[in-house]
Motif scaffolding. Structure first.
Motif, mmCIF file in Angstrom:
data_model
loop_
_atom_site.group_PDB
_atom_site.id
_atom_site.type_symbol
_atom_site.label_atom_id
_atom_site.label_comp_id
_atom_site.label_asym_id
_atom_site.label_seq_id
_atom_site.Cartn_x
_atom_site.Cartn_y
_atom_site.Cartn_z
ATOM 1 N N GLY A 37 0.840 -1.206 0.000
ATOM 2 C CA GLY A 37 0.000 0.000 0.000
ATOM 3 C C GLY A 37 0.870 1.248 0.000
ATOM 4 O O GLY A 37 2.048 1.181 0.334
ATOM 5 N N VAL A 38 0.285 2.360 -0.386
ATOM 6 C CA VAL A 38 1.059 3.608 -0.438
ATOM 7 C C VAL A 38 1.351 4.106 0.973
ATOM 8 O O VAL A 38 0.743 3.651 1.937
ATOM 9 C CB VAL A 38 0.337 4.722 -1.245
ATOM 10 N N ASN A 39 2.284 5.052 1.072
ATOM 11 C CA ASN A 39 2.598 5.633 2.390
ATOM 12 C C ASN A 39 1.420 6.417 2.932
ATOM 13 O O ASN A 39 0.648 6.996 2.175
ATOM 14 C CB ASN A 39 3.790 6.600 2.274
ATOM 15 N N LYS A 63 -0.138 1.499 7.101
ATOM 16 C CA LYS A 63 0.339 0.127 6.851
ATOM 17 C C LYS A 63 1.119 -0.446 8.030
ATOM 18 O O LYS A 63 0.834 -1.546 8.515
ATOM 19 C CB LYS A 63 1.207 0.122 5.579
ATOM 20 N N ASP A 105 10.393 -2.137 4.419
ATOM 21 C CA ASP A 105 10.281 -0.769 3.922
ATOM 22 C C ASP A 105 11.575 -0.085 4.323
ATOM 23 O O ASP A 105 11.646 0.637 5.308
ATOM 24 C CB ASP A 105 9.075 -0.054 4.541
ATOM 25 N N GLY A 153 5.996 2.035 0.421
ATOM 26 C CA GLY A 153 4.797 2.522 -0.249
ATOM 27 C C GLY A 153 5.122 3.571 -1.278
ATOM 28 O O GLY A 153 4.241 4.142 -1.907
ATOM 29 N N ARG A 154 6.407 3.841 -1.454
ATOM 30 C CA ARG A 154 6.761 4.902 -2.399
ATOM 31 C C ARG A 154 8.191 4.689 -2.872
ATOM 32 O O ARG A 154 9.081 4.427 -2.080
ATOM 33 C CB ARG A 154 6.664 6.253 -1.706
ATOM 34 N N GLN A 200 -5.879 3.087 -6.403
ATOM 35 C CA GLN A 200 -4.702 2.399 -5.847
ATOM 36 C C GLN A 200 -4.866 0.887 -5.941
ATOM 37 O O GLN A 200 -3.925 0.172 -6.299
ATOM 38 C CB GLN A 200 -4.500 2.799 -4.384
#
Length: 297
Positions: free
Chosen positions: A99-101, A105, A129, A184-185, A229
């Protein structure tokens, strides 16, 4: 208190009135309200079409008669997205969290760890991460809080290597559950998606099978953005379920229906607050009932 939670979710849908006579105008209004509640245009249209059919078939004249029908339609849509990943019996169960920041998460991983620890399972967390020092630190704190072991490398190291080491450790120590955090990025989407695919391959190579669960964490308050997303991540990984966070307060829960219908992904857990116990299993039946409760006015 699932009902209490869902009363917050349903805020957008609660404005739907069942005290009208059924006519075209009523259906148009209903469709508009579903769209406003983040159900999505395509899914809202589908729901209203099904309601029109039932109203005609059963010669319904009062909107109140539609309440059980809309509950049933929503329940069917949610059930259609299935259970996602089969639960493997042999350990460790490997959960890949994506999932994105900013969607919660790492916090979700902490809450999942707490949940499994409460069931008496041994849990290992992989801090993959590696782009954010804060993520590694946050995961370590959750490890201390929940009694889960954390495998981490220094910031900037290869995420796949962290997952590899965590699985090694998990297999060696006979861990029940290994939960992998992911970035997430990255500087661009393609890199992020390639990184995910690579991590998924490492899991398969190390354990001889795909991840038990690939859980996509989405923030309910981002509405239609969450759907976009989901689409992007589904292209990169085989998602087995969604964790929908931040369902407390203003979130419009319609996005749960849209996810099931348009992405064929079921919601597994919902996050309804900051507390450690605020991650709850999602129950489609309760959800459908709570969105259109019987005891109105």
């Amino acid at each position: 208190n699932a009902m209490g939670i869902f009363s917050a979710i349903g805020a957008g849908l609660r404005r739907i009135s069942f005290s009208a006579r059924i006519d075209d105008e009523y259906f148009d209004e209903l469709e508009e309200q579903l769209i406003m509640a983040d159900v999505g245009v395509e899914t809202s249209t589908l729901i209203v079409e099904r309601l029109r059919e039932r109203a005609k078939r059963d010669r319904l004249s009062e909107a109140e008669q539609l309440r059980p029908v809309i509950q049933e339609v929503v329940r069917e849509l949610l059930a259609a997205s299935g259970e996602g990943g089969a639960v493997p019996t042999e350990n460790p169960r490997v959960l890949l969290m994506i999932g994105v920041n900013g969607v919660g998460k790492t916090t979700t991983i902490g809450k999942l760890a707490a949940r499994y620890r409460a069931e008496g399972k041994s849990v290992l967390l992989a801090a993959a991460d590696t782009f954010r020092a804060a993520a590694i630190e946050q995961l370590s704190i959750w490890g201390e809080r929940t009694g889960a072991q954390v495998i981490a490398h220094s910031q900037g190291s290869d995420p796949a290597a962290v997952v590899h080491d965590a699985l090694d450790a998990g297999l060696a120590r006979g861990a029940d559950v290994v939960i992998c955090d992911t970035a997430g990025r990255l500087h661009n989407k393609k890199n992020l998606m390639d990184e995910l695919a690579k991590t998924a391959r490492v899991i398969e190579r190390e354990t001889g099978k795909p991840a038990s669960e690939v859980l996509l964490v989405l923030d309910a308050s981002t509405g239609q953005n969450a759907l976009i997303q989901a689409k992007e991540f589904a292209n990169a990984a085989h998602i087995t379920g969604v964790v929908l966070t931040k369902l407390d307060g203003t979130a419009k829960g319609g996005v749960i229906i849209a996810l099931s219908r348009e992405q064929n992904i079921g919601v597994k857990f919902i996050g309804v607050g900051e507390g450690i116990d605020d991650l709850q299993e999602f129950n489609p039946e309760e959800f459908a009932k709570a969105l259109f409760p019987e005891n109105e006015e």
